[in-house]
Design a protein around this motif. Structure first.
Motif, PDB file in Angstrom:
ATOM      1  N   SER A 262      82.576 -10.870  63.661  1.00 54.88           N
ATOM      2  CA  SER A 262      82.467 -10.727  62.215  1.00 54.88           C
ATOM      3  C   SER A 262      82.186 -12.075  61.571  1.00 54.88           C
ATOM      4  O   SER A 262      82.589 -13.124  62.079  1.00 54.88           O
ATOM      5  CB  SER A 262      83.773 -10.131  61.673  1.00 54.88           C
ATOM      6  N   ASP A 263      81.521 -12.048  60.447  1.00 50.56           N
ATOM      7  CA  ASP A 263      81.229 -13.274  59.708  1.00 50.56           C
ATOM      8  C   ASP A 263      82.341 -13.614  58.730  1.00 50.56           C
ATOM      9  O   ASP A 263      82.147 -14.395  57.824  1.00 50.56           O
ATOM     10  CB  ASP A 263      79.910 -13.122  58.935  1.00 50.56           C
ATOM     11  N   GLY A 264      83.483 -13.019  58.880  1.00 50.89           N
ATOM     12  CA  GLY A 264      84.593 -13.251  57.964  1.00 50.89           C
ATOM     13  C   GLY A 264      84.874 -12.000  57.163  1.00 50.89           C
ATOM     14  O   GLY A 264      84.334 -10.939  57.442  1.00 50.89           O
ATOM     15  N   PRO A 265      85.736 -12.138  56.176  1.00 48.60           N
ATOM     16  CA  PRO A 265      86.079 -10.957  55.376  1.00 48.60           C
ATOM     17  C   PRO A 265      84.864 -10.434  54.612  1.00 48.60           C
ATOM     18  O   PRO A 265      83.952 -11.184  54.264  1.00 48.60           O
ATOM     19  CB  PRO A 265      87.159 -11.452  54.425  1.00 48.60           C
ATOM     20  N   ALA A 266      84.880  -9.136  54.383  1.00 46.05           N
ATOM     21  CA  ALA A 266      83.776  -8.511  53.646  1.00 46.05           C
ATOM     22  C   ALA A 266      83.701  -9.083  52.239  1.00 46.05           C
ATOM     23  O   ALA A 266      84.717  -9.293  51.587  1.00 46.05           O
ATOM     24  CB  ALA A 266      83.967  -7.003  53.603  1.00 46.05           C
ATOM     25  N   ARG A 267      82.500  -9.319  51.788  1.00 47.19           N
ATOM     26  CA  ARG A 267      82.268  -9.879  50.458  1.00 47.19           C
ATOM     27  C   ARG A 267      82.326  -8.769  49.428  1.00 47.19           C
ATOM     28  O   ARG A 267      81.710  -7.724  49.590  1.00 47.19           O
ATOM     29  CB  ARG A 267      80.892 -10.538  50.450  1.00 47.19           C
TER      30      ARG A 267
ATOM     31  N   TRP B  93      77.018  11.548  46.875  1.00 51.07           N
ATOM     32  CA  TRP B  93      77.178  10.133  46.515  1.00 51.07           C
ATOM     33  C   TRP B  93      78.312   9.506  47.326  1.00 51.07           C
ATOM     34  O   TRP B  93      78.169   8.406  47.862  1.00 51.07           O
ATOM     35  CB  TRP B  93      77.456   9.991  45.018  1.00 51.07           C
ATOM     36  N   GLY B  94      79.428  10.194  47.417  1.00 48.34           N
ATOM     37  CA  GLY B  94      80.571   9.653  48.145  1.00 48.34           C
ATOM     38  C   GLY B  94      80.308   9.475  49.632  1.00 48.34           C
ATOM     39  O   GLY B  94      80.736   8.488  50.229  1.00 48.34           O
ATOM     40  N   LEU B  95      79.614  10.411  50.237  1.00 50.01           N
ATOM     41  CA  LEU B  95      79.348  10.332  51.669  1.00 50.01           C
ATOM     42  C   LEU B  95      78.239   9.353  52.043  1.00 50.01           C
ATOM     43  O   LEU B  95      78.282   8.756  53.120  1.00 50.01           O
ATOM     44  CB  LEU B  95      78.979  11.717  52.213  1.00 50.01           C
ATOM     45  N   LEU B  96      77.252   9.208  51.164  1.00 52.23           N
ATOM     46  CA  LEU B  96      76.063   8.438  51.544  1.00 52.23           C
ATOM     47  C   LEU B  96      75.784   7.189  50.714  1.00 52.23           C
ATOM     48  O   LEU B  96      75.121   6.275  51.204  1.00 52.23           O
ATOM     49  CB  LEU B  96      74.833   9.352  51.488  1.00 52.23           C
ATOM     50  N   LEU B  97      76.241   7.144  49.466  1.00 51.13           N
ATOM     51  CA  LEU B  97      75.793   6.071  48.583  1.00 51.13           C
ATOM     52  C   LEU B  97      76.893   5.160  48.049  1.00 51.13           C
ATOM     53  O   LEU B  97      76.602   4.078  47.549  1.00 51.13           O
ATOM     54  CB  LEU B  97      75.024   6.675  47.397  1.00 51.13           C
ATOM     55  N   SER B  98      78.123   5.572  48.117  1.00 53.96           N
ATOM     56  CA  SER B  98      79.201   4.754  47.554  1.00 53.96           C
ATOM     57  C   SER B  98      79.426   3.517  48.418  1.00 53.96           C
ATOM     58  O   SER B  98      79.035   3.479  49.584  1.00 53.96           O
ATOM     59  CB  SER B  98      80.492   5.571  47.458  1.00 53.96           C
ATOM     60  N   PRO B  99      80.070   2.498  47.854  1.00 53.41           N
ATOM     61  CA  PRO B  99      80.354   1.293  48.652  1.00 53.41           C
ATOM     62  C   PRO B  99      81.178   1.583  49.906  1.00 53.41           C
ATOM     63  O   PRO B  99      81.057   0.888  50.897  1.00 53.41           O
ATOM     64  CB  PRO B  99      81.132   0.400  47.688  1.00 53.41           C
ATOM     65  N   LYS B 100      82.002   2.615  49.870  1.00 52.38           N
ATOM     66  CA  LYS B 100      82.804   2.980  51.035  1.00 52.38           C
ATOM     67  C   LYS B 100      82.304   4.297  51.647  1.00 52.38           C
ATOM     68  O   LYS B 100      83.092   5.126  52.091  1.00 52.38           O
ATOM     69  CB  LYS B 100      84.269   3.103  50.640  1.00 52.38           C
TER      70      LYS B 100
ATOM     71  N   ILE C 193      73.565   4.473  55.731  1.00 53.62           N
ATOM     72  CA  ILE C 193      72.122   4.660  55.829  1.00 53.62           C
ATOM     73  C   ILE C 193      71.434   3.357  55.428  1.00 53.62           C
ATOM     74  O   ILE C 193      72.001   2.537  54.709  1.00 53.62           O
ATOM     75  CB  ILE C 193      71.622   5.846  54.970  1.00 53.62           C
ATOM     76  N   ARG C 194      70.237   3.188  55.901  1.00 55.02           N
ATOM     77  CA  ARG C 194      69.487   1.956  55.633  1.00 55.02           C
ATOM     78  C   ARG C 194      69.222   1.795  54.143  1.00 55.02           C
ATOM     79  O   ARG C 194      69.154   2.789  53.404  1.00 55.02           O
ATOM     80  CB  ARG C 194      68.179   1.982  56.403  1.00 55.02           C
ATOM     81  N   PRO C 195      69.028   0.562  53.704  1.00 52.78           N
ATOM     82  CA  PRO C 195      68.785   0.321  52.272  1.00 52.78           C
ATOM     83  C   PRO C 195      67.601   1.118  51.722  1.00 52.78           C
ATOM     84  O   PRO C 195      67.681   1.647  50.613  1.00 52.78           O
ATOM     85  CB  PRO C 195      68.521  -1.187  52.206  1.00 52.78           C
ATOM     86  N   ALA C 196      66.523   1.242  52.470  1.00 57.60           N
ATOM     87  CA  ALA C 196      65.370   2.009  51.978  1.00 57.60           C
ATOM     88  C   ALA C 196      65.740   3.483  51.809  1.00 57.60           C
ATOM     89  O   ALA C 196      65.317   4.139  50.850  1.00 57.60           O
ATOM     90  CB  ALA C 196      64.189   1.867  52.934  1.00 57.60           C
ATOM     91  N   GLY C 197      66.535   3.998  52.715  1.00 52.65           N
ATOM     92  CA  GLY C 197      66.997   5.378  52.611  1.00 52.65           C
ATOM     93  C   GLY C 197      67.915   5.581  51.414  1.00 52.65           C
ATOM     94  O   GLY C 197      67.871   6.617  50.745  1.00 52.65           O
ATOM     95  N   ARG C 198      68.746   4.585  51.131  1.00 53.85           N
ATOM     96  CA  ARG C 198      69.635   4.652  49.966  1.00 53.85           C
ATOM     97  C   ARG C 198      68.816   4.713  48.682  1.00 53.85           C
ATOM     98  O   ARG C 198      69.084   5.527  47.809  1.00 53.85           O
ATOM     99  CB  ARG C 198      70.570   3.438  49.931  1.00 53.85           C
ATOM    100  N   VAL C 199      67.820   3.836  48.592  1.00 51.73           N
ATOM    101  CA  VAL C 199      66.985   3.808  47.383  1.00 51.73           C
ATOM    102  C   VAL C 199      66.226   5.124  47.247  1.00 51.73           C
ATOM    103  O   VAL C 199      66.134   5.680  46.149  1.00 51.73           O
ATOM    104  CB  VAL C 199      66.014   2.604  47.414  1.00 51.73           C
ATOM    105  N   LEU C 200      65.711   5.632  48.343  1.00 52.65           N
ATOM    106  CA  LEU C 200      64.984   6.902  48.309  1.00 52.65           C
ATOM    107  C   LEU C 200      65.901   8.045  47.860  1.00 52.65           C
ATOM    108  O   LEU C 200      65.527   8.843  46.992  1.00 52.65           O
ATOM    109  CB  LEU C 200      64.371   7.216  49.674  1.00 52.65           C
ATOM    110  N   LEU C 201      67.100   8.117  48.414  1.00 51.74           N
ATOM    111  CA  LEU C 201      68.034   9.179  48.034  1.00 51.74           C
ATOM    112  C   LEU C 201      68.430   9.051  46.566  1.00 51.74           C
ATOM    113  O   LEU C 201      68.474  10.048  45.841  1.00 51.74           O
ATOM    114  CB  LEU C 201      69.263   9.156  48.942  1.00 51.74           C
TER     115      LEU C 201
END
Length: 124
Positions: A2-7, A63-70, A75-83
């Motif tokens: 890990s690169d340290g704690p999550a930002r 939104w909760g399953l695919l797009l929320s921070p948790k 899914i990949r960033p392009a998939g997030r933007v598309l959804l």
């Protein structure tokens, strides 16, 4: 490894990023409200209210399953933007069809501008 704690972008970002993230939360709420409003206007009476509840539940779960921070699924960033584009365009179109075209256009435009702002401000 890990690169340290999550930002945390809200805590670690500047004031511009905080504003864009706060606006994003309000836009997400507007997405739910827009879907409910369109459902009630497109199907008057109790079917519209059932449709409104169903639309809000489906959007919240997606939104909760695919797009929320948790999100449960990554899914990949392009998939997030598309959804996101599909969800906001669908609600904007439903608002347009229900006679609230200006609200639909405003919802989509504010989402798009905020998405651009977040992409620009969240780079590190």
């Amino acid at each position: 490894m890990s690169d340290g704690p999550a930002r945390d972008p809200f805590l670690d970002g500047g004031p511009g990023l905080r504003i864009a993230l706060g606006l994003r939360f309000l836009i997400e709420l507007a997405l739910l409200a827009g879907a409910a409003t369109a459902a009630v206007r497109l199907a008057p009476g109790w079917p519209g209210w059932i449709g409104a509840v169903a639309a809000v539940i489906v959007l919240a779960v997606v939104w909760g399953l695919l797009l929320s921070p948790k999100a449960r699924f990554d899914i990949r960033p392009a998939g997030r933007v598309l959804l996101e584009t599909v969800l906001f365009a669908a609600v904007a179109a439903a608002l347009w069809a229900s006679g609230l075209g200006v609200a639909g256009i405003a919802l989509f435009a504010v989402w798009a501008l905020d998405r651009i702002a977040l992409a620009a401000l969240n780079r590190r």
